[in-house]
Design a protein around this motif. Structure first.
Motif, PDB file in Angstrom:
ATOM      1  N   TYR A   1       5.662  16.762 -59.009  1.00  0.00           N
ATOM      2  CA  TYR A   1       4.150  16.626 -59.135  1.00  0.00           C
ATOM      3  C   TYR A   1       3.161  17.364 -58.368  1.00  0.00           C
ATOM      4  CZ  TYR A   1       3.368  13.127 -55.474  1.00  0.00           C
ATOM      5  OH  TYR A   1       3.348  12.766 -54.147  1.00  0.00           O
TER       6      TYR A   1
ATOM      7  N   ASN B   1      -1.177  17.276 -57.401  1.00  0.00           N
ATOM      8  CA  ASN B   1      -2.400  17.108 -57.622  1.00  0.00           C
ATOM      9  C   ASN B   1      -3.001  17.665 -57.040  1.00  0.00           C
ATOM     10  OD1 ASN B   1      -1.908  14.457 -58.857  1.00  0.00           O
ATOM     11  ND2 ASN B   1      -0.713  14.169 -56.700  1.00  0.00           N
TER      12      ASN B   1
ATOM     13  N   THR C   1      -8.034  18.841 -57.108  1.00  0.00           N
ATOM     14  CA  THR C   1      -8.761  18.685 -58.159  1.00  0.00           C
ATOM     15  C   THR C   1      -9.991  19.822 -58.842  1.00  0.00           C
ATOM     16  OG1 THR C   1      -9.618  16.691 -56.524  1.00  0.00           O
ATOM     17  CG2 THR C   1     -11.175  17.486 -57.586  1.00  0.00           C
TER      18      THR C   1
ATOM     19  N   ARG D   1      -9.941  15.057 -61.518  1.00  0.00           N
ATOM     20  CA  ARG D   1      -8.338  14.724 -60.477  1.00  0.00           C
ATOM     21  C   ARG D   1      -7.790  15.339 -61.665  1.00  0.00           C
ATOM     22  NH1 ARG D   1      -6.924  11.765 -56.568  1.00  0.00           N
ATOM     23  NH2 ARG D   1      -5.180  11.375 -57.572  1.00  0.00           N
TER      24      ARG D   1
ATOM     25  N   VAL E   1      -2.868  16.356 -62.544  1.00  0.00           N
ATOM     26  CA  VAL E   1      -1.586  16.493 -61.473  1.00  0.00           C
ATOM     27  C   VAL E   1      -1.451  16.943 -63.465  1.00  0.00           C
ATOM     28  CG1 VAL E   1      -1.598  13.662 -63.595  1.00  0.00           C
ATOM     29  CG2 VAL E   1      -0.415  14.833 -61.441  1.00  0.00           C
TER      30      VAL E   1
ATOM     31  N   GLU F   1      -7.702  10.227 -64.320  1.00  0.00           N
ATOM     32  CA  GLU F   1      -7.319  11.634 -63.708  1.00  0.00           C
ATOM     33  C   GLU F   1      -7.000  11.962 -65.278  1.00  0.00           C
ATOM     34  OE1 GLU F   1      -4.228  10.951 -61.332  1.00  0.00           O
ATOM     35  OE2 GLU F   1      -2.938   9.760 -62.893  1.00  0.00           O
TER      36      GLU F   1
END
Length: 122
Positions: free
Chosen positions: A24, A26, A28, A50, A52, A94
């Motif tokens: 994954y 992550n 912003t 956010r 992902v 998210e």
């Protein structure tokens, strides 16, 4: 239908990891909005979202997204809860990305200019 598309800039390089055997990434995305309040005064807001990404998209994101990079993210909104270090339950929103595309704007000022060009005038 749970679908969202955002155009903005990456706040920083993605943070990567592996959870349950799935890679994954992550990061912003920063967006800006401007409008006129009820007194006719201009108001600007900076919003942080956010994001992902999983699997191959996560790998691509980690290789190509740089701080400040203009991007378009499409996906779905996901809400999850967790218990913080202070034992308080929190809810996190998210964007689970299914598509990430580079964009061609260059600066925050240009994004703002492009947005306000179509904003209603008082």
């Amino acid at each position: 239908m749970n679908r969202v598309t955002l155009i903005g800039a990456a706040e920083a390089v993605p943070r990567n990891g592996i959870a349950n055997g799935l890679e994954y990434s992550n990061f912003t995305i920063v967006t800006y909005e401007s409008f006129f309040n009820r007194y006719g005064l201009p108001v600007e807001r900076t919003l942080f979202h956010r994001v992902v990404a999983f699997g191959r998209l996560a790998k691509t994101a980690s290789q190509h997204i740089q701080e400040g990079a203009p991007i378009q993210v499409s996906g779905r909104i996901n809400y999850r809860t967790y218990v913080g270090s202070d034992n308080v339950q929190r809810t996190l929103a998210e964007i689970v990305a299914d598509d990430i595309q580079p964009q061609d704007f260059h600066t925050r000022e240009q994004v703002h200019q492009d947005h306000t060009q179509f904003s209603p005038k008082p």
